[in-house]
Motif scaffolding. Structure first.
Motif, PDB file in Angstrom:
ATOM      1  N   LYS A 144      53.915  78.913  34.047  1.00 51.93           N
ATOM      2  CA  LYS A 144      54.009  77.591  33.415  1.00 51.93           C
ATOM      3  C   LYS A 144      52.722  77.302  32.662  1.00 51.93           C
ATOM      4  N   ASP A 175      55.107  73.009  29.459  1.00 51.72           N
ATOM      5  CA  ASP A 175      55.105  71.607  29.898  1.00 51.72           C
ATOM      6  C   ASP A 175      54.225  70.784  28.967  1.00 51.72           C
ATOM      7  N   ASN A 177      54.172  67.401  28.997  1.00 55.09           N
ATOM      8  CA  ASN A 177      53.843  66.095  29.598  1.00 55.09           C
ATOM      9  C   ASN A 177      54.110  64.938  28.624  1.00 55.09           C
ATOM     10  N   GLU A 201      59.419  71.460  29.183  1.00 54.95           N
ATOM     11  CA  GLU A 201      59.406  70.299  30.074  1.00 54.95           C
ATOM     12  C   GLU A 201      58.850  69.075  29.340  1.00 54.95           C
ATOM     13  N   ASP A 236      60.711  65.426  33.504  1.00 57.24           N
ATOM     14  CA  ASP A 236      59.768  65.278  34.616  1.00 57.24           C
ATOM     15  C   ASP A 236      59.272  63.830  34.649  1.00 57.24           C
ATOM     16  N   GLU A 237      58.418  63.450  33.684  1.00 59.32           N
ATOM     17  CA  GLU A 237      57.938  62.072  33.634  1.00 59.32           C
ATOM     18  C   GLU A 237      59.086  61.067  33.526  1.00 59.32           C
ATOM     19  N   LYS A 260      60.089  65.741  41.742  1.00 56.49           N
ATOM     20  CA  LYS A 260      58.899  65.615  42.572  1.00 56.49           C
ATOM     21  C   LYS A 260      59.313  64.745  43.756  1.00 56.49           C
TER      22      LYS A 260
HETATM   23 MG    MG Z   1      55.599  68.287  34.241  1.00 57.64          MG
END
Ligand code: MG
Length: 351
Positions: A144, A175, A177, A201, A236-237, A260
Motif C-alpha cells: 500500500k 491510498d 486519503n 482508496e 475509507d474516510e 476500521k
Molecule cells: Mg485509507
C-alpha cells in the motif's frame, strides 16, 4: 450483577511521525476502558479517534464515561449515542471480552491456526522504492502506497517505478486519503487501468466541515468514478460509522469498504449488514494500541469471504513505547497471535 467501569487516558508518541494528506501526526491520544464484573474478571476496550475523520474527540468520549460513573448495571451499559462510534467500540469490546471469559469461551485450537495476509505499508513519494524489495523478501505480496501527499505529476511518474519493484504477482493499493479533485483522480485512474493496482482508496473526500451539499457532490463523484474506470475504488474516510456504511450500501456501492472497526461502534451489527450485502471488505487499523487491535482483528478473523483481502494492519511497531504495539507487521497474521495480545499489560503501563 453490576460492572465496575474505569478508564485511563494515553498520549503515545509515534516512533516516527505519521505523514498523511492531512499533515503530520506525531502522537496518538485515546482512552483505555476497563470493565470488571463482580467476580473480578476484566475486559478492556479502546477509544481511538482519528482527528480528521470526524468521530467524537477523546475529550467528548471521556466526558461520557465520566457521566456514566463507576458502578453500572447491565442496562446502564447500553450503547451510548451512535455518534460516539469510538466509545461504543470500546464498550462493546470490553463487554465481549468479559462475556467470553465468563463463558470460558477460549477459541478452539484450529481457529487459532487460521491466518490472514497483511499489506505492507510504503511511505509516500520516492522513499517507497527502497522499501519494496526488503518487504518482498519477507514475503509481503500486497503493498500500500500513500499518494496525494506530494506533487501530482511527480507521484504519477513514480507509479511505474514502484510497480517495477514489485515481486511478480504482487498487488499495489494506492491510498490518496481524499486528497484529489475530480481531474486529478481521473488522471490517476487512467494511469492505474491495466496496471496491477488492487484498488484506489478514497481518491476524493468532503467532510462535514465542507457542508452537506459538497458532501453529496463528492459522493456522486465517487460513484461516477467507480462506474467510469476499471480499477476498483475503496471508501475509507467516507465510512466513519455505521450510518455511513448503511448510506453507501443503500447507494449501491460496489467497490471496497475499508472498515476500521475502531471507529464503527459495536462492529457486530455493521459487519452483519455488510455480510448480508456480500460487500467487499478490507479490515484496517486506526493506528490503535494492542487493546483496540485485539478487538478489531478478532472481527477481521470472524469475517467470512471467499476472497479475503490483505489486512491493513501492517502498522506495528508504531509507538515509542512498544508495550502498546499490536502484532508486528509480517506478511501473515495468525489468529493465535491476536489471542496472545495482552490488554491488561497496556492498562497497567498507564498507571
Ligand atoms: Mg485509507
Amino acid at each position: 450483577m453490576r460492572f465496575r467501569l474505569n478508564y485511563r487516558r494515553y498520549v503515545l508518541p509515534f516512533r516516527a511521525p505519521v505523514r498523511t494528506a492531512h499533515g503530520v501526526w506525531a502522537e496518538r491520544t485515546g482512552l483505555i476502558v476497563r470493565l470488571e464484573d463482580e467476580s473480578g474478571r476484566a475486559g478492556y476496550g479502546e477509544v481511538a479517534p482519528i482527528p480528521w475523520f470526524g468521530t467524537e474527540t477523546v475529550e467528548e468520549a471521556a466526558a461520557v464515561l465520566h457521566g456514566l460513573g463507576e458502578w453500572l448495571t447491565p442496562e446502564q451499559l447500553a450503547p451510548v449515542p451512535a455518534t460516539f462510534g469510538c466509545l461504543n467500540f470500546a464498550l462493546a469490546g470490553a463487554r465481549a471480552e468479559l462475556d467470553a471469559s465468563a463463558a470460558g469461551a477460549d477459541r478452539r485450537v484450529e481457529d487459532n491456526a487460521s491466518y490472514l495476509s497483511v499489506a505492507a505499508l510504503l511511505p509516500a513519494g520516492r522513499a517507497a522504492l527502497a522499501q519494496i524489495a526488503p518487504k518482498a523478501e519477507l514475503g509481503f505480496r500486497t503493498f500500500k502506497w500513500k499518494v496525494g501527499v506530494g506533487d501530482l505529476a511527480d507521484e504519477l511518474s513514480l507509479l511505474d517505478d514502484v510497480i517495477a519493484e514489485l515481486p511478480s504477482g504482487a498487488k499495489l493499493r494506492l491510498d490518496a486519503n481524499g486528497a484529489w479533485e475530480r481531474r486529478q483522480a481521473e488522471r490517476w485512474l487512467e494511469r492505474a487501468a491495466e496496471r496491477p493496482v488492487e484498488f484506489v482508496e478514497q481518491p476524493c473526500f468532503s467532510g462535514a466541515a465542507q457542508g452537506e451539499a459538497q458532501c453529496r457532490r463528492t459522493e456522486a463523484l465517487l460513484l461516477g468514478l467507480a462506474q467510469d474506470y476499471p480499477t476498483p475504488l475503496a471508501l475509507d474516510e467516507s465510512l466513519v460509522g455505521a450510518r455511513d456504511v448503511e448510506r453507501w450500501l443503500a447507494a449501491g456501492w460496489g467497490g471496497v469498504f475499508v472498515i476500521k472497526p475502531a471507529l464503527l461502534g459495536d462492529p457486530a451489527p455493521v459487519l452483519a449488514r455488510l455480510a448480508a450485502a456480500k460487500a467487499d471488505v478490507v479490515f484496517s487499523s486506526a493506528l490503535e494500541t494492542a487493546v483496540g487491535a485485539r478487538a478489531a482483528l478478532r472481527a477481521a478473523f470472524a469475517w467470512r469471504s471467499a476472497k479475503p483481502r490483505a489486512l491493513g494492519f501492517g502498522v506495528w511497531p508504531l509507538f515509542e513505547d512498544s508495550r502498546f504495539d499490536g502484532p508486528f507487521a509480517s506478511p501473515c497474521l495468525r489468529a493465535g497471535d491476536v489471542a496472545l495480545l495482552n490488554p491488561e499489560a497496556a492498562w497497567n503501563a498507564l498507571t
